[in-house]
Design a protein around this motif. Structure first.
Motif, short mmCIF file in Angstrom:
data_model
loop_
_atom_site.label_atom_id
_atom_site.label_comp_id
_atom_site.label_asym_id
_atom_site.label_seq_id
_atom_site.Cartn_x
_atom_site.Cartn_y
_atom_site.Cartn_z
N TYR A 95 0.84 -1.20 0.00
CA TYR A 95 0.00 0.00 0.00
C TYR A 95 0.88 1.25 0.00
CZ TYR A 95 -3.57 -3.24 1.78
OH TYR A 95 -4.44 -4.29 1.95
N CYS A 96 0.45 2.25 -0.74
CA CYS A 96 1.08 3.55 -0.58
C CYS A 96 0.16 4.42 0.26
CB CYS A 96 1.40 4.21 -1.91
SG CYS A 96 0.00 4.77 -2.87
N ALA A 97 0.74 5.38 0.92
CA ALA A 97 -0.01 6.24 1.83
C ALA A 97 0.55 7.65 1.80
CB ALA A 97 0.07 5.67 3.24
N ALA A 98 -0.33 8.60 2.08
CA ALA A 98 0.06 10.01 2.06
C ALA A 98 -0.11 10.62 3.45
CB ALA A 98 -0.80 10.79 1.07
N ASP A 99 0.90 11.34 3.85
CA ASP A 99 0.89 12.05 5.14
C ASP A 99 0.73 13.54 4.85
OD1 ASP A 99 3.58 12.80 7.50
OD2 ASP A 99 1.44 13.29 7.54
N LEU A 100 -0.44 14.08 5.24
CA LEU A 100 -0.75 15.47 4.92
C LEU A 100 -0.28 16.46 5.97
CD1 LEU A 100 -2.48 13.96 2.84
CD2 LEU A 100 -4.27 15.63 3.22
N SER A 101 0.39 15.97 6.99
CA SER A 101 0.84 16.90 8.02
C SER A 101 1.98 17.76 7.47
CB SER A 101 1.32 16.13 9.24
OG SER A 101 2.57 15.51 8.99
N VAL A 102 2.29 18.82 8.18
CA VAL A 102 3.35 19.72 7.75
C VAL A 102 4.68 19.39 8.44
CG1 VAL A 102 1.77 21.56 7.18
CG2 VAL A 102 2.70 21.41 9.50
N MET A 103 4.68 18.25 9.15
CA MET A 103 5.90 17.86 9.84
C MET A 103 6.97 17.48 8.83
SD MET A 103 5.12 18.10 13.04
CE MET A 103 6.28 17.08 13.92
N ALA A 104 8.14 17.96 9.06
CA ALA A 104 9.25 17.68 8.14
C ALA A 104 9.98 16.41 8.53
CB ALA A 104 10.22 18.86 8.13
N VAL A 105 9.20 15.38 8.76
CA VAL A 105 9.78 14.08 9.12
C VAL A 105 9.09 13.01 8.31
CG1 VAL A 105 10.40 14.77 11.46
CG2 VAL A 105 8.16 13.76 11.01
N VAL A 106 9.70 11.86 8.22
CA VAL A 106 9.10 10.71 7.57
C VAL A 106 8.68 9.74 8.67
CG1 VAL A 106 9.47 8.78 6.01
CG2 VAL A 106 10.52 11.00 5.52
N PHE A 107 7.39 9.55 8.80
CA PHE A 107 6.88 8.67 9.86
C PHE A 107 6.88 7.22 9.42
CE2 PHE A 107 5.73 11.77 12.91
CZ PHE A 107 5.29 12.90 12.23
N THR A 108 7.05 6.35 10.40
CA THR A 108 7.06 4.91 10.10
C THR A 108 5.84 4.19 10.63
OG1 THR A 108 8.31 4.38 12.09
CG2 THR A 108 9.59 4.91 10.12
N THR A 109 4.94 4.92 11.28
CA THR A 109 3.74 4.29 11.82
C THR A 109 2.55 4.60 10.92
OG1 THR A 109 3.40 6.22 13.21
CG2 THR A 109 4.54 4.36 14.20
N SER A 110 1.69 3.61 10.75
CA SER A 110 0.57 3.75 9.81
C SER A 110 -0.41 4.83 10.23
CB SER A 110 -0.15 2.42 9.63
OG SER A 110 -0.63 1.94 10.86
N ASN A 111 -0.54 5.05 11.55
CA ASN A 111 -1.52 6.04 11.99
C ASN A 111 -1.10 7.48 11.69
OD1 ASN A 111 0.43 6.41 13.94
ND2 ASN A 111 -0.81 5.66 15.65
N ALA A 112 0.10 7.68 11.21
CA ALA A 112 0.55 9.03 10.82
C ALA A 112 0.10 9.39 9.41
CB ALA A 112 2.06 9.12 10.91
N TYR A 113 -0.41 8.44 8.68
CA TYR A 113 -0.77 8.64 7.28
C TYR A 113 -2.28 8.80 7.13
CZ TYR A 113 4.04 7.67 6.20
OH TYR A 113 5.41 7.74 6.15
N ASP A 114 -2.66 9.72 6.27
CA ASP A 114 -4.06 10.13 6.19
C ASP A 114 -4.84 9.45 5.06
OD1 ASP A 114 -2.28 12.90 6.81
OD2 ASP A 114 -3.96 12.49 8.16
N TYR A 115 -4.18 9.14 3.97
CA TYR A 115 -4.86 8.53 2.83
C TYR A 115 -4.07 7.32 2.37
CZ TYR A 115 -7.75 12.68 2.62
OH TYR A 115 -8.63 13.69 2.92
N TRP A 116 -4.83 6.33 1.89
CA TRP A 116 -4.25 5.05 1.50
C TRP A 116 -4.75 4.62 0.13
CZ3 TRP A 116 -0.85 2.27 4.66
CH2 TRP A 116 -0.66 2.83 5.93
N GLY A 117 -3.89 3.94 -0.60
CA GLY A 117 -4.32 3.33 -1.83
C GLY A 117 -5.02 2.00 -1.57
N GLN A 118 -5.45 1.36 -2.63
CA GLN A 118 -6.20 0.12 -2.49
C GLN A 118 -5.29 -1.09 -2.34
OE1 GLN A 118 -5.48 1.49 -5.35
NE2 GLN A 118 -4.76 -0.21 -6.60
#
Length: 126
Positions: A95-118
């Protein structure tokens, strides 16, 4: 609303390579950090790789370091995952996922991501 569409999955023999793509619907794609996750049957979804908005920062799971490469093309609203030296244990839905936050970090936890592909299936045969 951001729509993400993965492509490129398939069946490959161990030691082979596959490239995944994830196209985003929004022209604001360059504002999102992006991640790739995977989920194997009976297992929890796990982080694979992530990339910052500019592409200048990347992170990988230890299990894929040196074998997988994440990249992005903001002009094409697309993030990629090149997978080399594939192993049977890489078999999963990716799955790919998008993190819409403005944090300048790359998160490794799924709950940090807002949208997901199928998701797209990757199967590595031994």
């Amino acid at each position: 609303q951001v729509q993400l569409v993965e492509s490129g999955g398939g069946l490959v023999q161990a030691g082979g390579s596959l490239g995944l793509s994830c196209a985003a619907s929004k022209a604001t794609f360059s504002r999102y950090a992006m991640g790739w996750f995977r989920q194997a049957p009976g297992k929890e979804r796990e982080f694979v790789a992530g990339i910052s908005r500019s592409g200048g920062s990347v992170r990988y799971a230890d299990s894929v370091k040196g074998r997988f490469t994440i990249s992005r093309d903001n002009a094409k609203n697309t993030v990629y995952l090149q997978m080399n030296s594939l192993k049977p244990e890489d078999t999963a839905v990716y799955y790919c996922a998008a993190d819409l936050s403005v944090m300048a970090v790359v998160f490794t936890t799924s709950n940090a991501y807002d949208y997901w592909g199928q998701g797209t299936q990757v199967t590595v045969s031994s």
